[in-house]
Design an enzyme around this catalytic site. Structure first.
Site, short mmCIF file in Angstrom:
data_model
loop_
_atom_site.label_atom_id
_atom_site.label_comp_id
_atom_site.label_asym_id
_atom_site.label_seq_id
_atom_site.Cartn_x
_atom_site.Cartn_y
_atom_site.Cartn_z
CB SER A 94 -0.94 -0.14 1.15
OG SER A 94 -1.96 0.95 1.11
CG ASP A 165 -11.03 -19.93 -13.66
OD1 ASP A 165 -12.02 -20.55 -13.63
OD2 ASP A 165 -10.59 -19.65 -12.43
CG ASP A 304 -6.37 -3.58 -3.45
OD1 ASP A 304 -7.06 -2.78 -2.65
OD2 ASP A 304 -5.27 -3.55 -3.34
CG HIS A 343 -5.51 -2.75 0.50
ND1 HIS A 343 -4.83 -2.36 -0.54
CD2 HIS A 343 -4.96 -1.88 1.44
CE1 HIS A 343 -4.10 -1.41 -0.54
NE2 HIS A 343 -3.86 -1.05 0.80
#
Length: 414
Positions: A94, A165, A304, A343
């Site tokens: 961050s 996927d 995030d 995050h």
């Protein structure tokens, strides 16, 4: 460490507006045998209030305190141990990731290896975009997205894109391939629960769309991705996120009572001029850092909720473009994107991994990381592992075996 020093130095980064010593990160470094240092960047407190009327303190926060800490720490370490430092590393996420890239750009000789997680390096644009998300849910009285609405969106996004996927596992492996339209959640036939109204859908579409300058349509910052919805409560909350709003309250407008709803995104160029490269650490020329075999390992979670993951992809791509393409930087810079990770860590996807050991092997043995094995735990028990791959590769299921076992996936370009 008083004993068993490994001969190396690890500086650790901060979060948000810093204002504290990162004791937990220091402890982690020391446990590995490193001598370590942290800085509060020259002020105390987690808000940006310190910057009002104190231009020098803002410079300290932006880059000066970190570099001076490194210089002094190295002197103290070598004096204490009466031995030279063998290798120096930076580890941060961050704001710590922003500090990492700032060091590589401004002071390329400070470190041999750098771990930069989810970097807040395009800080002025990041904080403007954060308020783009906030404004989206406050445009009308019916725009706000409650937690239950975010759950509705999240379920719909997974339904649309989870299986792309080839594995239905509650994760969207590459959200950039997801063509999710939140309009599928529109309330119909008088329904009022488990669905969204038109204003909420408009808000969601804005959040899924890159913030842009309304004058010239140039992108300001990339969007939040499908799959990240459960974390929107911070940026899309009842009040603006202070970490973002404080840039405008205390740096740009110098008005503690400034209203976040009044931010005009057409002014982004003006804000960049005020910053003048102080906190926007976006210089793609890392040739001096790479020139002494400096290694940069960057990672970012696709889910995030505070820094759009596309920011890391944009920076990685800008460095590749500046220095002659991905093959030219591949032995010095690798980016790992983590499906389902929020995050810096946490989330629905595997997010526990050892980037430091991989970086050590890269710097000290020239063994470039081909993958990072990440794990996810529930109640302390590991229930899923998955390889994280060097971008733009992704982890592809081999077609047989447990889909919760990393051994059954291979990193491939797609």
């Amino acid at each position: 460490p008083a004993t068993n020093w490994n001969g190396k130095y690890q500086a650790v980064g901060n979060g948000g507006w810093a204002g504290v010593i990162s004791y937990t990160a220091l402890a982690d470094a020391i446990a590995r045998g490193y001598a370590s240092s942290s800085t509060d960047t020259g002020h105390v407190g987690a808000r940006g209030t310190f910057a009002l009327g104190h231009a020098e303190k803002l410079i300290d926060y932006a880059y000066r305190s970190e570099h001076e800490m490194v210089l002094k720490a190295k002197q103290v370490i070598e004096k204490f141990y009466e031995s030279p430092i063998r290798y120096s590393y930076w580890v941060g996420c961050s704001t710590g990731g922003k500090q990492a890239l700032t060091e590589a750009q401004r002071y390329p000789n400070d470190f041999d290896g750098i771990v930069a997680g989810a970097p807040a390096n395009y800080m002025i644009h990041l904080h403007a975009w954060s308020l783009w998300v906030y404004q989206a849910v406050h445009k009308t009285p019916n725009s706000f997205l409650e937690a239950k609405d975010l759950q509705t969106l999240h379920a719909a996004a997974l339904k649309a894109c989870d299986a792309l996927d080839g594995v239905t596992d509650g994760l969207i492996d590459n959200p950039k391939k997801c063509k999710f339209d939140p309009a599928v959640t529109l309330c119909a036939n008088g329904a009022t629960s488990g669905c969204l109204n038109a204003d909420q859908i408009a808000a969601a579409k804005q959040i899924y769309t890159a913030a842009s300058n309304p004058r010239n349509k140039v992108e300001i910052f990339p969007p939040l991705e499908p799959g990240s919805e459960l974390g929107w409560t911070i940026l899309a909350g009842r009040a603006p996120a202070d970490v973002a709003a404080d840039t405008f309250r205390f740096v740009m407008f110098k008005d503690p009572n400034w209203d976040a709803m009044k931010l005009d995104f057409a002014d982004i160029d003006k804000f960049d001029k005020i910053d003048d490269g102080l906190n926007n650490a976006t210089n793609p020329d890392l040739s001096k850092f790479f020139g002494h075999k400096g290694r940069l390992l960057m990672y970012h979670g696709w889910n995030d909720q505070l820094i759009a993951p596309g920011n890391s992809i944009n920076y990685y791509s800008s460095v590749a473009k500046k220095l002659g393409g991905v093959p030219k930087i591949d032995q010095n810079f690798r980016l790992f994107m983590a499906p389902g990770m929020t995050h810096c860590n946490g989330g629905e996807g595997p997010s526990n991994f050892d980037a430091v050991t991989l970086l050590e092997q890269w710097v000290e043995q020239s063994k470039a990381p081909e993958k990072m094995i990440a794990s996810h735990s529930t109640a302390g028990n590991v229930d899923r592992t998955r390889p994280l791959c060097p971008y733009p590769q992704t982890a592809v299921y081999n077609g047989t075996g447990d889909t919760n076992d990393a051994a059954n996936f291979t990193c491939r370009a797609q």
